[in-house]
Design a protein around this motif. Structure first.
Motif, PDB file in Angstrom:
ATOM      1  N   GLY A  32       1.036  -1.272  -0.047  1.00  0.00           N
ATOM      2  CA  GLY A  32       0.059   0.042  -0.160  1.00  0.00           C
ATOM      3  C   GLY A  32       0.802   1.176   0.000  1.00  0.00           C
ATOM      4  N   PRO A  33       0.450   2.225  -0.046  1.00  0.00           N
ATOM      5  CA  PRO A  33       0.731   3.465  -0.294  1.00  0.00           C
ATOM      6  C   PRO A  33       1.796   4.190   0.895  1.00  0.00           C
ATOM      7  CG  PRO A  33      -1.309   3.774  -0.986  1.00  0.00           C
ATOM      8  CD  PRO A  33      -1.085   2.702  -0.365  1.00  0.00           C
ATOM      9  N   ASP A  34       3.067   4.307   0.768  1.00  0.00           N
ATOM     10  CA  ASP A  34       3.853   5.128   1.896  1.00  0.00           C
ATOM     11  C   ASP A  34       4.422   6.281   1.180  1.00  0.00           C
ATOM     12  OD1 ASP A  34       3.746   3.179   4.467  1.00  0.00           O
ATOM     13  OD2 ASP A  34       4.047   1.869   2.767  1.00  0.00           O
ATOM     14  N   VAL A  35       4.384   7.476   1.642  1.00  0.00           N
ATOM     15  CA  VAL A  35       4.563   8.559   1.037  1.00  0.00           C
ATOM     16  C   VAL A  35       4.818   9.667   2.019  1.00  0.00           C
ATOM     17  CG1 VAL A  35       2.266   9.414   0.494  1.00  0.00           C
ATOM     18  CG2 VAL A  35       4.214  10.000  -1.072  1.00  0.00           C
ATOM     19  N   SER A  36       5.487  10.938   1.500  1.00  0.00           N
ATOM     20  CA  SER A  36       5.508  12.145   2.485  1.00  0.00           C
ATOM     21  C   SER A  36       6.275  11.892   3.397  1.00  0.00           C
ATOM     22  CB  SER A  36       3.968  12.639   2.789  1.00  0.00           C
ATOM     23  OG  SER A  36       3.268  12.746   1.633  1.00  0.00           O
ATOM     24  N   PRO A  37       7.623  11.438   3.477  1.00  0.00           N
ATOM     25  CA  PRO A  37       8.381  11.570   4.719  1.00  0.00           C
ATOM     26  C   PRO A  37       8.622  12.796   5.313  1.00  0.00           C
ATOM     27  CG  PRO A  37       9.892  10.747   2.805  1.00  0.00           C
ATOM     28  CD  PRO A  37       8.251  10.922   2.417  1.00  0.00           C
ATOM     29  N   ALA A  38       8.954  12.939   6.244  1.00  0.00           N
ATOM     30  CA  ALA A  38       9.497  14.451   7.022  1.00  0.00           C
ATOM     31  C   ALA A  38      10.450  13.872   8.415  1.00  0.00           C
ATOM     32  CB  ALA A  38       8.309  15.111   7.588  1.00  0.00           C
ATOM     33  N   TRP A  39      11.621  14.540   8.356  1.00  0.00           N
ATOM     34  CA  TRP A  39      12.576  14.156   9.435  1.00  0.00           C
ATOM     35  C   TRP A  39      12.310  14.887  10.674  1.00  0.00           C
ATOM     36  CZ3 TRP A  39      16.816  10.874   8.512  1.00  0.00           C
ATOM     37  CH2 TRP A  39      16.992  10.443   7.290  1.00  0.00           C
ATOM     38  N   ASN A  40      12.696  14.405  11.748  1.00  0.00           N
ATOM     39  CA  ASN A  40      12.700  14.927  12.851  1.00  0.00           C
ATOM     40  C   ASN A  40      14.126  15.817  12.984  1.00  0.00           C
ATOM     41  OD1 ASN A  40      13.382  15.867  15.596  1.00  0.00           O
ATOM     42  ND2 ASN A  40      12.735  13.895  16.500  1.00  0.00           N
ATOM     43  N   PRO A  41      14.082  17.228  12.697  1.00  0.00           N
ATOM     44  CA  PRO A  41      15.100  17.766  12.276  1.00  0.00           C
ATOM     45  C   PRO A  41      16.048  18.286  13.445  1.00  0.00           C
ATOM     46  CG  PRO A  41      13.189  19.305  12.347  1.00  0.00           C
ATOM     47  CD  PRO A  41      12.811  17.878  12.718  1.00  0.00           C
ATOM     48  N   LYS A  42      15.369  17.786  14.702  1.00  0.00           N
ATOM     49  CA  LYS A  42      16.246  18.054  16.152  1.00  0.00           C
ATOM     50  C   LYS A  42      17.242  16.870  16.090  1.00  0.00           C
ATOM     51  CE  LYS A  42      16.762  19.787  20.253  1.00  0.00           C
ATOM     52  NZ  LYS A  42      16.993  21.056  20.444  1.00  0.00           N
ATOM     53  N   THR A  43      16.990  15.717  15.648  1.00  0.00           N
ATOM     54  CA  THR A  43      17.939  14.541  15.947  1.00  0.00           C
ATOM     55  C   THR A  43      18.260  13.705  14.859  1.00  0.00           C
ATOM     56  OG1 THR A  43      15.970  13.020  16.110  1.00  0.00           O
ATOM     57  CG2 THR A  43      16.668  14.126  18.096  1.00  0.00           C
ATOM     58  N   TYR A  53      -8.615  11.058   7.774  1.00  0.00           N
ATOM     59  CA  TYR A  53      -7.743  11.096   6.521  1.00  0.00           C
ATOM     60  C   TYR A  53      -6.555  12.108   7.025  1.00  0.00           C
ATOM     61  CZ  TYR A  53      -6.619  11.269   1.525  1.00  0.00           C
ATOM     62  OH  TYR A  53      -6.206  11.294   0.128  1.00  0.00           O
ATOM     63  N   ALA A  54      -5.337  11.548   7.095  1.00  0.00           N
ATOM     64  CA  ALA A  54      -4.196  12.181   7.763  1.00  0.00           C
ATOM     65  C   ALA A  54      -3.247  12.277   6.908  1.00  0.00           C
ATOM     66  CB  ALA A  54      -3.829  11.984   9.155  1.00  0.00           C
ATOM     67  N   ILE A  55      -2.514  13.261   6.512  1.00  0.00           N
ATOM     68  CA  ILE A  55      -1.685  13.572   5.361  1.00  0.00           C
ATOM     69  C   ILE A  55      -0.784  14.653   5.597  1.00  0.00           C
ATOM     70  CG2 ILE A  55      -2.951  12.469   3.518  1.00  0.00           C
ATOM     71  CD1 ILE A  55      -3.818  15.412   2.915  1.00  0.00           C
ATOM     72  N   SER A  56       0.492  14.679   5.104  1.00  0.00           N
ATOM     73  CA  SER A  56       1.436  15.920   4.925  1.00  0.00           C
ATOM     74  C   SER A  56       2.187  16.307   6.162  1.00  0.00           C
ATOM     75  CB  SER A  56       0.735  17.279   4.317  1.00  0.00           C
ATOM     76  OG  SER A  56      -0.079  16.513   2.999  1.00  0.00           O
ATOM     77  N   PRO A  57       2.812  15.355   6.684  1.00  0.00           N
ATOM     78  CA  PRO A  57       3.416  15.736   8.057  1.00  0.00           C
ATOM     79  C   PRO A  57       4.686  16.512   7.909  1.00  0.00           C
ATOM     80  CG  PRO A  57       3.933  13.558   7.523  1.00  0.00           C
ATOM     81  CD  PRO A  57       3.017  14.050   6.390  1.00  0.00           C
ATOM     82  N   SER A  58       4.765  17.493   8.822  1.00  0.00           N
ATOM     83  CA  SER A  58       5.929  18.436   9.093  1.00  0.00           C
ATOM     84  C   SER A  58       6.300  18.624  10.355  1.00  0.00           C
ATOM     85  CB  SER A  58       5.620  19.826   8.390  1.00  0.00           C
ATOM     86  OG  SER A  58       7.046  20.771   8.677  1.00  0.00           O
ATOM     87  N   TRP A  59       7.787  18.477  10.638  1.00  0.00           N
ATOM     88  CA  TRP A  59       8.182  18.191  12.198  1.00  0.00           C
ATOM     89  C   TRP A  59       8.534  19.411  12.421  1.00  0.00           C
ATOM     90  CZ3 TRP A  59       9.279  12.674  13.272  1.00  0.00           C
ATOM     91  CH2 TRP A  59       9.311  12.367  14.513  1.00  0.00           C
ATOM     92  N   SER A  60       8.291  20.008  13.908  1.00  0.00           N
ATOM     93  CA  SER A  60       8.636  21.169  14.243  1.00  0.00           C
ATOM     94  C   SER A  60      10.195  21.091  14.311  1.00  0.00           C
ATOM     95  CB  SER A  60       7.973  21.672  15.431  1.00  0.00           C
ATOM     96  OG  SER A  60       8.494  20.680  16.766  1.00  0.00           O
ATOM     97  N   PRO A  61      10.986  22.250  14.258  1.00  0.00           N
ATOM     98  CA  PRO A  61      12.527  22.545  14.773  1.00  0.00           C
ATOM     99  C   PRO A  61      13.067  21.938  16.023  1.00  0.00           C
ATOM    100  CG  PRO A  61      11.566  24.398  13.609  1.00  0.00           C
ATOM    101  CD  PRO A  61      10.302  23.602  13.932  1.00  0.00           C
ATOM    102  N   SER A  62      11.904  22.043  16.993  1.00  0.00           N
ATOM    103  CA  SER A  62      12.481  21.640  18.323  1.00  0.00           C
ATOM    104  C   SER A  62      12.122  20.019  18.604  1.00  0.00           C
ATOM    105  CB  SER A  62      11.222  22.122  19.187  1.00  0.00           C
ATOM    106  OG  SER A  62      10.198  21.915  19.146  1.00  0.00           O
TER     107      SER A  62
END
Lengths: 247, 452
Positions: free
Chosen positions: B304-315, B349-358
């Motif tokens: 199934g679909p796996d898409v739109s990764p976002a890193w934890n920018p802190k670590t 329906y949850a999409i498009s994650p972005s991780w906070s700088p902290s």
């Protein structure tokens, strides 16, 4: 502009493929002399190599084998062969060629593997006449999907069967399977979902006997729409796998 | 009739008081945990920005001055930590130097400013010079000057705006404790030329410029942490692949195409890795490669679909992404080696994650009641990762998607679709102060905030 680029690409790749194949044929040596009969029934020995050991789809490799003290030599998938020799093979997927040499003194075996890399196959020119885009699309119907699903529905099986039938009757045609989604939902998620839809249609055709080498998938997500009304009827039109000629 | 003994009356009053306090605390909490976690703080500093003094008679000075004044005022207003005195309440004087300022005029009513920014602007011979000051208005201070800065540049409107951004960032750094965002950029997708191309603009929506001219469909721009490259995905003859645009060279760079549908690139905050979605092995999964696209390895292996990764920018040790493994897409997080998969959203329906700088929060788009027949009306949410508690930032305003955190944690940029038309908006990370940044000229979508 696009068509001329594509055409020249197809010609260049075809030319390269023809040269490669021609090169391989030249290397084929004359058949080997028949082996001497065994005197005291020693244990047979066997070796087999593949050159090159890794090819792209549509490419070929040359198998070279030698045996000693064997009376019956076979390679799985190729059948009985001479006790020593070479043969050109064009596997479509990674294949292990298992050689079995039987003699009065026992059995020996050896294996050579030809790895087929996942690079896209070189597109072949369309040689069928009388089949243009319109004729193709009226013969090979799209497959429709449920909301947020990429399972081929039971009611799509007859479409898949007739599509596969047509493709099996026209073995030179290559096909792009486009995966499409309705306009609801996320741009990125729908591109992944469209890829799953195109792939599901591809697997269904492969199960119905169409070679996977002839099928290429492209996801259009919700970037290209067949219908732009805000109705379920319209959304259903957009949730599809669409088949077009790969040219 | 009312015959409560004093003791009883006190008890009732006390209970009522506690109930009121509890109510007030509960009501405030939903916003407070976001505000404190995103450097927004709980109270705002009252600041005034004087119109700068035109210290030369150069005919250019007028246009440069109004661009400077407007930009400085907007930067302070958008910063999220100031209560900026409105233009109609500030004194009409334009002090160009500390000697010319009458502090009581600024600290008294109606301006009531705790701080005042002022200065002078000189244009001559194609050169622009700006002197900027920040003063604390409180009486009887040894040294009321907080900042005194000199800037130079070309005498152009754009240069004048850039100097105002630099001065604003100095003020924000000084009073807000962390670097401001006035000099940051936003990368986005616009179809105003007829095809979806990658564009860039200043964080305030000014200075829009087109980067790509591919004539196909280009999506999901993500700028590298050093601002040197923009990774994006583009549709070619063989489907979707990641392309790389060099901001230094002003053109596309070579980047390997591995086949399959390859989408949604995301930079690690150290700039050494890219995460993306690819179907090169048949099914769309999340991969991580080095920054040149080599050495890709797969992290997920569900159908199934796996898409739109976002890193934890802190670590850079965790990734959030979107998976359809349980049908409707949900937000998940995992370690950057694919271990410890945790589902974060509980439905919809949850999409498009972005991780906070902290590293503390996720923002994403969510339609909690999504279903067949329900047109996608999404809102932007923020979730505290440790507790999984969330708060909704947008309400009843079109379909909102692709939130992207600002580097100061205080802001989120996102796309809002209304009446079939998308524009880019920004807001504070608690959902207040929503501002539209783009205005027409096609649909403007998929914003990505630069790292600095």
């Amino acid at each position: 502009m696009k068509i001329s680029n594509r055409t020249s690409l197809v010609m260049a790749v075809s030319l390269a493929a023809m040269l490669t194949v021609a090169g391989c044929h030249k290397k084929n040596p004359a058949p080997p002399p028949p082996p001497a009969p065994p005197a005291t029934a020693p244990t047979p020995m066997a070796t087999i190599t593949a050159e090159p050991s890794s090819i792209t789809p549509g490419g070929s490799a040359t198998l070279t084998w030698k045996t000693t003290d064997a009376t019956n030599v076979s390679i799985e998938g190729l059948g009985t062969v001479a006790t020593a020799g070479t043969q050109t093979v064009t596997p479509t997927q990674t294949t292990s060629y298992h050689l079995i040499a039987q003699g009065d003194g026992g059995t020996a075996d050896a294996t050579a593997t030809v790895t087929v890399t996942s690079a896209p196959p070189p597109p072949a020119p369309i040689t069928e006449t009388g089949i243009d885009e319109n004729a193709f699309e009226s013969a090979v119907k799209p497959v429709f999907f449920d909301y947020d699903s990429y399972d081929v529905r039971p009611d799509a099986q007859s479409t898949i069967s007739s599509d596969a039938n047509f493709l099996n009757q026209h073995p030179n045609l290559k096909v792009v399977i486009g995966g499409y989604c309705d306009q609801r939902g996320s741009t990125e998620y729908n591109l992944a979902l469209g890829e799953n839809r195109a792939n599901a249609a591809k697997q269904a055709l492969v199960s119905a006997g169409v070679s996977p080498d002839r099928l290429r998938t492209v996801s259009y997500g919700k970037e290209k729409q067949f219908c732009t009304d805000q109705t379920e009827a319209c959304w259903q039109q957009n949730r599809r796998a669409q088949f077009t000629l790969d040219q | 009739m009312i015959d409560l003994s004093p003791r009883k009356s006190v008890a009732v009053r006390t209970a009522l008081l506690f109930a009121l306090i509890a109510l007030a605390v509960c009501g405030a909490r939903a916003q407070d945990w976001v505000r404190t976690g995103t450097n927004l703080g709980v109270s705002k500093i009252r600041i005034a920005a004087a119109d700068f003094k035109a210290a030369s008679a150069d005919p250019q000075a007028g246009g440069l001055k109004s661009a400077f004044d407007q930009t400085l005022y907007n930067d302070l207003r958008y910063a999220g930590i100031f209560d900026v005195v409105s233009k109609s309440m500030i004194p009409t004087s334009t002090p160009g130097t500390p000697q010319e300022i009458n502090m009581a005029e600024w600290s008294g009513a109606p301006s009531n400013a705790g701080y005042v920014a002022f200065g002078a602007l000189t244009a001559s011979g194609g050169h622009l010079a700006v002197q900027g000051f920040l003063y604390n208005t409180a009486q009887g201070q040894q040294n009321p000057q907080v900042l005194g800065k000199q800037y130079g540049g070309e005498a152009t409107v754009d240069s004048s705006r850039q100097i105002a951004h630099r001065f604003a960032d100095e003020i924000i750094q000084q009073l807000g404790g962390i670097a401001g965002i006035a000099e940051t950029k936003i990368y986005f997708v616009s179809n105003r030329t007829g095809t979806k191309e990658i564009w860039a603009m200043d964080y305030d929506g000014m200075n829009e410029r087109q980067l790509t001219h591919l004539g196909t469909v280009s999506l999901s721009p993500h700028v590298s942490p050093d601002n040197s490259r923009v990774a994006f995905s583009s549709l070619g003859k063989n489907g979707w692949s990641i392309r790389m645009y060099s901001l230094d060279l002003g053109r596309l760079m070579a980047f390997p195409a591995a086949g399959g549908t390859t989408l949604s690139p995301a930079w690690s905050s150290d700039g050494t890795k890219l995460a993306f979605s690819s179907s090169r092995e048949g099914d769309p999964d999340i991969y991580v490669s080095d920054a040149s696209g080599n050495g890709a390895r797969r992290l997920t292996a569900f159908r199934g679909p796996d898409v739109s990764p976002a890193w934890n920018p802190k670590t850079n040790a965790q990734l959030a992404w979107v998976s359809g493994r349980t049908k409707l897409p949900q937000i998940y997080i995992m370690d950057s080696d694919g271990a410890n998969v945790t589902r974060m959203t509980d439905g919809g329906y949850a999409i498009s994650p972005s991780w906070s700088p902290s590293g503390q929060f996720l923002t994403f788009a969510w339609d909690r009641k999504y279903g067949p027949g329900a047109p996608g009306g999404y809102d932007i949410y923020v979730m505290d990762i440790a507790s999984k508690r969330w708060t909704q930032l947008t309400h009843d305003s079109g379909a909102n998607d692709f939130p992207s955190w600002s580097p100061d944690s205080r802001h989120i940029v996102f796309q809002r679709e209304q009446n079939g038309h998308s524009e880019i908006w920004m807001m504070l990370a608690d959902g207040t102060d929503q501002q539209q940044l783009t205005h027409g000229g096609g649909s403007n979508t998929m914003p990505n905030w630069s790292w600095k």
